[in-house]
Structure formats: C-alpha cells, structure tokens
Design a protein around this motif. Sequence first.
Motif, mmCIF file in Angstrom:
data_model
loop_
_atom_site.group_PDB
_atom_site.id
_atom_site.type_symbol
_atom_site.label_atom_id
_atom_site.label_comp_id
_atom_site.label_asym_id
_atom_site.label_seq_id
_atom_site.Cartn_x
_atom_site.Cartn_y
_atom_site.Cartn_z
ATOM 1 N N TYR A 99 0.797 -1.219 0.000
ATOM 2 C CA TYR A 99 0.000 0.000 0.000
ATOM 3 C C TYR A 99 0.829 1.267 0.000
ATOM 4 O O TYR A 99 0.362 2.322 -0.384
ATOM 5 C CB TYR A 99 -1.029 -0.031 1.128
ATOM 6 N N TYR A 102 0.634 3.054 -6.196
ATOM 7 C CA TYR A 102 0.484 3.630 -7.541
ATOM 8 C C TYR A 102 1.698 3.386 -8.405
ATOM 9 O O TYR A 102 1.747 3.796 -9.544
ATOM 10 C CB TYR A 102 0.189 5.120 -7.453
ATOM 11 N N ARG A 129 -7.301 -7.312 -6.106
ATOM 12 C CA ARG A 129 -8.679 -6.882 -6.379
ATOM 13 C C ARG A 129 -9.402 -7.878 -7.275
ATOM 14 O O ARG A 129 -10.612 -8.045 -7.176
ATOM 15 C CB ARG A 129 -8.679 -5.493 -7.016
ATOM 16 N N SER A 175 -9.701 -10.902 1.846
ATOM 17 C CA SER A 175 -8.749 -10.125 1.055
ATOM 18 C C SER A 175 -7.846 -9.257 1.929
ATOM 19 O O SER A 175 -8.289 -8.697 2.932
ATOM 20 C CB SER A 175 -9.511 -9.236 0.082
ATOM 21 N N ILE A 192 -6.837 -6.538 1.109
ATOM 22 C CA ILE A 192 -7.159 -5.136 0.853
ATOM 23 C C ILE A 192 -7.976 -4.606 2.037
ATOM 24 O O ILE A 192 -8.995 -5.193 2.394
ATOM 25 C CB ILE A 192 -7.971 -5.000 -0.450
ATOM 26 N N PRO A 193 -7.512 -3.546 2.686
ATOM 27 C CA PRO A 193 -8.233 -3.009 3.834
ATOM 28 C C PRO A 193 -9.692 -2.715 3.487
ATOM 29 O O PRO A 193 -9.991 -2.292 2.363
ATOM 30 C CB PRO A 193 -7.504 -1.699 4.136
ATOM 31 N N GLU A 217 -10.740 0.376 1.883
ATOM 32 C CA GLU A 217 -10.213 0.606 0.529
ATOM 33 C C GLU A 217 -11.054 -0.113 -0.523
ATOM 34 O O GLU A 217 -10.891 0.115 -1.705
ATOM 35 C CB GLU A 217 -8.776 0.081 0.429
ATOM 36 N N ARG A 218 -11.900 -1.021 -0.055
ATOM 37 C CA ARG A 218 -12.541 -1.906 -1.031
ATOM 38 C C ARG A 218 -13.506 -1.170 -1.949
ATOM 39 O O ARG A 218 -13.708 -1.571 -3.072
ATOM 40 C CB ARG A 218 -13.266 -3.036 -0.314
ATOM 41 N N LYS A 228 -13.149 1.721 -3.088
ATOM 42 C CA LYS A 228 -12.489 2.651 -3.995
ATOM 43 C C LYS A 228 -11.773 1.894 -5.105
ATOM 44 O O LYS A 228 -11.035 0.970 -4.857
ATOM 45 C CB LYS A 228 -11.458 3.486 -3.235
ATOM 46 N N THR A 229 -12.011 2.321 -6.297
ATOM 47 C CA THR A 229 -11.254 1.716 -7.380
ATOM 48 C C THR A 229 -9.994 2.528 -7.603
ATOM 49 O O THR A 229 -8.941 2.016 -7.853
ATOM 50 C CB THR A 229 -12.053 1.686 -8.682
ATOM 51 N N ASP A 230 -10.135 3.807 -7.472
ATOM 52 C CA ASP A 230 -8.994 4.655 -7.781
ATOM 53 C C ASP A 230 -9.209 5.977 -7.084
ATOM 54 O O ASP A 230 -10.224 6.621 -7.268
ATOM 55 C CB ASP A 230 -8.929 4.872 -9.293
ATOM 56 N N THR A 231 -8.297 6.355 -6.261
ATOM 57 C CA THR A 231 -8.527 7.590 -5.536
ATOM 58 C C THR A 231 -7.920 8.785 -6.269
ATOM 59 O O THR A 231 -8.034 9.900 -5.807
ATOM 60 C CB THR A 231 -7.936 7.521 -4.122
ATOM 61 N N ILE A 232 -7.312 8.514 -7.388
ATOM 62 C CA ILE A 232 -6.727 9.622 -8.129
ATOM 63 C C ILE A 232 -7.748 10.195 -9.088
ATOM 64 O O ILE A 232 -8.377 9.470 -9.850
ATOM 65 C CB ILE A 232 -5.482 9.154 -8.906
ATOM 66 N N GLU A 286 -19.427 0.914 -4.845
ATOM 67 C CA GLU A 286 -18.089 1.058 -5.365
ATOM 68 C C GLU A 286 -17.942 2.497 -5.826
ATOM 69 O O GLU A 286 -18.809 3.025 -6.526
ATOM 70 C CB GLU A 286 -17.837 0.084 -6.513
ATOM 71 N N ARG A 326 -15.600 1.416 -17.368
ATOM 72 C CA ARG A 326 -16.215 1.368 -16.057
ATOM 73 C C ARG A 326 -15.235 1.748 -14.960
ATOM 74 O O ARG A 326 -15.600 2.356 -13.974
ATOM 75 C CB ARG A 326 -16.699 -0.054 -15.785
ATOM 76 N N ASP A 327 -14.008 1.313 -15.118
ATOM 77 C CA ASP A 327 -13.028 1.601 -14.090
ATOM 78 C C ASP A 327 -12.330 2.925 -14.328
ATOM 79 O O ASP A 327 -11.273 3.185 -13.767
ATOM 80 C CB ASP A 327 -11.991 0.472 -14.020
ATOM 81 N N GLU A 375 -10.823 3.973 -16.821
ATOM 82 C CA GLU A 375 -9.550 3.875 -17.513
ATOM 83 C C GLU A 375 -9.761 4.203 -18.979
ATOM 84 O O GLU A 375 -10.779 3.841 -19.555
ATOM 85 C CB GLU A 375 -8.943 2.479 -17.334
#
Lengths: 367, 609
Positions: A224, A228, A239, B38, B40-41, B44-45, B47-51, B137, B159-160, B162
């Motif tokens: 983590y 990125y 994921r 998982s 993954i915290p 965080e689950r 969120k797909t992308d925080t940017i 999500e 969808r993601d 991208e």
Amino acid sequence: MDFQSFKTSLKNSETNYLYFTIILIITIFGLNILLASSSFLASQAHGDAYYYFKKQVIYALIAVIILIIFIQIPYTFWYHAAWPIYLISILLLALVFLPYIGKSAGGAYRWIQIGPLTLQPSDLAKFSVILLLSRIFSNTQKSGNTKIAASLIIIFLPVSLIGLEPDYGTAIHLVIAAFLLLFLTDFPLSAMGIVFITSLPAIYLSIRKVTYIWERLSAYLDPYKYRYERAYQLIASYRSFLAGGTWGKGLGEGIRRHNLQARHTDFIAAIVAEDLGFAGIFLLLLLYFSFAAYGLFKLSQVENNFGRLLGTGILILFITQTMMNLAVVFGVMPTTGINLPLFSYGGTSILTYMSILGIVLNIMRDS
Amino acid sequence: MRKNYWEHNKNRYYIIQFIIIIFFLLFTFRAYKLSFYSPIPVNERDKTDTIKRGTIFDSHNHELAVSRDTFSIALRPKEIINHEQTVFLLSKILNLSEQSIYEKLNINENFVWLKLNLPLDTADEIRKLKLPGVVFEKTPQRFYPNQELASSLLGFVGRDHEGLEGIEYQFQELLTKKTTETHAGNNIYLTIDAYIQHQLEKSLKKAFIKTQSKKALGIISHVHSGKILAMASFPDFNPNNPYNNTQYKNLAITETYEPGSTFKIFILAALINENLLNKSKSYYCPGYFEKKGNKINCSGKHGRQNIMDVIKNSCNTGIIEASWQMPVLRLYENLIRFGFGSKTGINLPAESKGILPNPDKWDIFLKMTIPIGHGISATPIQLIRAANAIGNHGFLIKPYLIEKISSPDGKKIEYFENSSKIRIISEESAKEVLKFMTAVTQKGGTGEKAALGEFVISGKTGTSIKSDNRGYLKGKYQSSFLGFFPGDFPEVSILIWLDEPQGQYYQGGRIAAPIFKEVLQEIITLVHKGNTFNTELLPDISFKKNKYSQNKMPNFLGKSKKEIIFILNEQFQGKHTIFGKGYAIRQEPAPGEKISQPYNFKIQLDFPE
C-alpha cells in the motif's frame, strides 16, 4: 547401456493418452482465458479483439503438432544431442549481447532477432542444462569431485549469462530446477549445502545493489505504500480475487482486466481469479499440480536412468515455473517476470514446453 | 549392483511429490484467503482509484473532458436477508421499478450492478440503511460537456475510469499519474480549437447524412507548426454513453485509403523539385492512357492541354505522361520524403502507416496508377502532413495535438512545440505547386466549388474508385478535397473526405469541395491574419459571440457557468441568480419566453445524470 532392447520395447508400448489429454485441456483452458483477458487490449492496440488470440491459437496448433512429433522421437536421441544442444544454447545466450543480433527491450537483453522470429535463448538453456545433467548422471558410476565440479559449472555458466541479461527470475528458476534434479541423483547433499551457504553473500548483495530487485521486494513487503507505482500490479491482482468471489463474474465479464498491465502474459492467473473465481483458480491449481505429481509418479517407474532423470527434470522445470508465476500473482513472491507455462501469451514459451513435454510422453512409454 | 554405483532412490521422489502436494495445499489456501479474506483493507474496497483523472482542455481552456466522483451500487443476491424490504427501499430511492430489481436478483450471479454513477448524496442515503448484500463502489465518472464533439479524438473511459480510446487511452498514465500531493492527475491542453472543431463537425455531419456516406472525415491543421486545429470522424458517438456503439475509430489516423487525384500534387511537386517538368510541353488526352496493353481511363476527353490545365482538369493521362520520364527510384525517394509509407508519430493510438510499394514492385501498371493516387494507400494524417510541406513552402513537419500538459495544481507546465522541421522541397518548387493548385479552384477547374469570394484558395480534388483484394469496385467511390487558405501564402490546410457517397454526384469537386468552402467560411476570421507569412494564430477570440434577441429568453441549458456569465455580462445585464455547480440544467424563464428589462434570470447548474 543397451539401447537396442528398449528400442524394441518402445515399439510395443503405448502413448499415455491420459497425460496427453491433460496437456490439451490445460492448453484449451489457457486459450479461453487468453481470449477473455486480451480481447480488450487487442481491440485497442490492434483494432482486432482476436489479435492475440488468433496468434496464440496458431502457436498452439503448431505446438501440438510439434508435441506429437516429439512423442515419436526415441528419447535416446537426446542422450546423443545433449552436448551439442548445451553448447548451442550457451552460444545463443552469448549472442544476446551482440549488437544487431540481440534485441533489447526495457534495458534487458533477452532476445535474439532472426528475421521475423524473436527467440528467447534462456528457454532453450533451461532445457539444455537439465538434458546435460541427466546425461552425466545417467552414468551410474558414483559421483567423484570431477563430476560434482562439472555439474556445477554446467549449471552456473548459463545461469550467470542469464543473470547478466539481466533476467533474475529465469536465473533463479534454473538454479532451483537444476538442484531439485540433482537431489534425485547421488549428488552429495553436503555439496549442495556448501553451494547455498557460499552464495548467500552474493544473493544479499544483488538484492541490495540491484535497484529493481530491491524495488520489487519492497513493493511486495508493503504494497500500500507503493500502490500507484511498484505495487500497482499486485494490488490489481488482489482486487481480481476479491471481485471474483467463489464463482467469478463470468468469462470475459470481469472489469479489473483493464487495470492489469501484464494481463495476458504474467498475470493471466488473476484473470482466472476474477472471471471464474476461487473455483476457477482451484481447477487451475488442480490441473497443474496433478499433472506434475502424476507425471513424477509415472516417471519414477522408468528403469532407464537417463530417461527417468530427463523426464523428471522437465516436469520439475514445468512445475517450478508454474509455482513461481502463481506465487507472484498470489502475492507471496515479488514480481519476477516469469510466465505461466501453456497459459500465458507468447510463442516461444508454448512451443518450448510442448516440445519438451513431448519428450516426457516418449519417456513415459517406457514406464 | 556393485557398491560404487548409485541407485535410483525412490524415496527422494516421494519427498518431491510430497513437497508438490504441500505446495498445492498452500497455494489453495492462499487463493482461498485472497478470495474471501482479502488483504485489501475494508475501507479501501469501495475505492477503485482515488486519483482524480486530469481534465482535457482545448487550446482556449474550454473543458472537453472532466471527472467527478460518483458511487455505483451493486447487489450480492446471496447475501441479501430481507428481500422484500431491500427491493422496496431501493426502488423508492433509486426510482426503479420493483420488478426490474427482482429481475436482477434472480440472475444466478454473485454480483450484479444495480445502478451506475449515482450522485454522492443518493449513495449516502442508501448507505445509511446498511442493507446487507448491497455494496458500493466508488466510480469516478468522466463527463464530456460537449457530448459528441471531438469524440473520436478524445476517446472515452471504461467502467473503471480507464482510458479505452483516443487521447484518454494514449495518455492514461499522464492523466492518472499521481505527481504531487493532490490526488489528481495531470491536465492536458490540446491544440484543438473547440469552435473550429464544432464548425468542421457541423458541416461534415450535414454532408455525411445528405450523401449517405459510409464514413466521413475532416482535418484542419496549421501548416507552419503542424498543429491540429480540428479532427473529426463520422459516424461518431457520444463518449458519455459510448457502449452502444461499435465505431470509435479516429479515421484520420486509422483509415488507409487510395488518395486518388489529391496525390497528383505530390507527383507534381516531385517533378518540379527534380527539375523534370517541361512546362512548355503539351499533353494530348484521348480519354485514356495506354502503354504496352495496359489502359487507364481518364475522367474525360481533355484533348490538348498544357500542364497547368492537366492539374486544373485533374487529367490522368497528362500527369501519367508527365511523370513517365521520372525514374522510378527518384519518384519513390520523393514520396518517401513526403512521408508516405511511414507513420507521422502523432500521439494517438493505432496509427496506420499506409502502403507505399517498394520500387522493385513497381511494374508498368503501378507506374501508371501511382501518379494518380491508386496502388498506394495513405492515412488522412499522412496526407495532411505531406500537404503542409507544400503549404509551408517546403518543410515536412510532424503533426501534433498536445499544446501543453500541466500538473493538477498548475505549478508545473510542460509546453510542446515541434522541434523537427525538415526541408524536403525547395521554397520555389513549393510556391510553384501552390500556383498550380490555385488554378484548380478557378473557373472551370475541378475544385471551383471550393472558391470563396475574393480569397485565393488553392487545393486539389480527389475521386478514387474503391477496391478490395479482388480488384476495383464499380460504383464505389471515395471523394476528397485537400485545400489551403490563403491559397498563395497558406496558413491552414483542410482535408475533407467521404467514403462511398450516394446520389447523383460522387466527385470530390462536387461534394467535398463545397464542405471545404462551408467550413472555411465559418472559421476564416479565426485563422486568417492577412498576407503575412510565418504568423501564429490569433489569440483567444474563439469564444464566438452569439447575438441574442433582447426580448427572447436564450437557451442556456448545457452551457457552463463561465459561458453563461459571459453572455449575461455582454447582453443581459441585470440581477441574476446562478446556483449549483456544473452545467445549466434548469432556467427561469424557459428558453424562448418573452423577456424585458430589468432582466432577472434564475439558472440552476448541475452535472447531468
């Protein structure tokens, strides 16, 4: 060795069709996943969703033909070819560094360009080491110091060339596979221990000095922090598992595939996880591991030393590579750039594995 | 067995098999953990992308693509406890029919999307209910305020979030890469001018529909810098909802076609540049050209003509005859220098490179067809690049699309300019070619429909017969016009191309040239600076002032705050209320209603669903 006697016995023996079928099942399973994983990328990059799939189907077809041909070649042939093949593969490994012939990508020299063909000599090198070790140890005379020293040179000459490319993943893979094979001979365990202990400083130094190994390792240890950058792939893979659940989202339905960069090569197993869920991954594991375990059981019954060692060595190459690839996707090992045999996109890989599995099938006729 | 021989040790095999089985179990266990527990915290689950994806602007800072946060809601049917209650609440809040939700629940899946891209407050409302089996999500949404505008160029996101096509795909990393402490990617400023783009699309679309063409394309570029000012493809799509489409291609870079007669100008340029053009020679056109039993038809019986008339009439016979004396290798080298057969390197995905056959493949037939633009293929962007070399008096310049890239806080800005400028023909030669091209738009020329009042326009028409791998297809044409404005000292180049136009006319001069004229008419004030050479475009005047009637309420719907304030300040000063963020979705009075001073408008902004 009396080759004549088992040449006649070979004629009477049958190909192990069960084993042959498992190989085909794995390949077809792989092609399905490849289509699901690459169609989007292919339509983006080449305007044809089937671009990678079509290429891989052609490779797979050629590979199956080669597999069938190799099943027909008496494995004694490889006994005689061991030295020439080894020398050729060392030569090819050296050629990688030559300008105009060697092809560099991303700062690494791993390929040779011959016309339209791109060859990865390390694929051949791995086989050639196993082959030559099998030949040397098929002679049942007890191992003296010369034999021990010779086998170490045989292993570490190509390993260091591959390490120079640099392709540490493949180098480590070859070392593991070769020593597992030696474990089945009378190679003294004490010698193995000494080799391991003396190489510890080198391992430590390369981890600290070679930045990219260190980067990958740190990404693996704290994904983590580097989410990125270095650990992007790893988290994308996590994921995929999370999204897949028990039965997955359905073949071609997953959406994480867009985030994975090596989705149709090194990280193809993550696509299985998302599209087919834990069930799909379990099936994949079952296929690969039972393939290896059953093969080893059959090969352990082969009387001929050379055949037994060669077949075993090839299966060890196969299963260790599988494990190294899956370990990366499962997040238990840092990224190594090793692909999943018979599954990942790429011509050389499937052609090499099909040919050497053909050899295994020929050897099995003898069990 | 003798003592000094080693024996096959089956136990060691068992050890290795045992290890394999252990590893199988370990891998299975690990896969199980990853799937159901998982690493993954939990926070965080969602969120797909925080940017936050960067914004794409046109050259005058108008937003072409922006990102905003939304939540998508999905169901895990097997985890739902109280079906009736869950369905009832969801249908109420989401305004969906209960039946449609039940349908989704009955699909035998672990995971079904219920509704995508909900505004944050609606999502919160549902989240507070804490319904088991209802998951969220965070799905950032990409919004294209101009809808279809420049769609094939911008591309769209999946969808993601991208990038899947166009600029969005090509600059995925740049738009999403975290560079500073802000959670946002870089912004991209294109060389595209939204107003010019709009005018191009408007005229092109009209013609595309009227001629029932299969495809249509237009490019407008600045001849001195290689800047692309507009680039449009039809059929187009709405990037806000792209999934029902199948055609996303940016024809300017993906389409390779036989350029036909527009290609004659490069043959002419090569002849002039190599000093092989005999201007006093006259060419006789009997309606065809024949050599050694090979015959090429001409568009008409042109009779005796000088070379100027050959170009003006777009006479096949004349240009083939003129080119005949040029050695194949020489001509090939000239075409290579014009960039045919090689990618332009414009920063877009999936560029094609066309086909320029190797000189050893040029048989007598190719030698006849290449001068008239058949037997070779090129992309529109290649054609524009080559044409710009004539327009700017001799330099091959790489076309480009990115004006600058700025970091999210605007502190770091990287400008892009063209560094490579290669002279490929002499200034005199280029000027001479332009003279020929000017004749084309004069009375009697094939491109006379592109002429615009007193302005000097130069150009070349093109009509090519389509072919497939079996040969040329009867009655299927591709029509184009490639032109410069101003004709003698060009500032911009425009390429218009239509694929398989239907109807009475199919010739480039008949259908493509008028589009050229129509577009040029609309943008001429923006691109024309007068007869000074080596000039840049005028600064920001692209904001076209629409003159609104003073007693009829204008339609503000869909306009941005900036635009609205601009119009209000200019034309409707008074007491106005504008609230919300985004684009006008409601207005009072309604569009078209009678209004009088003092003006008092209410405008509500939001991001449309």
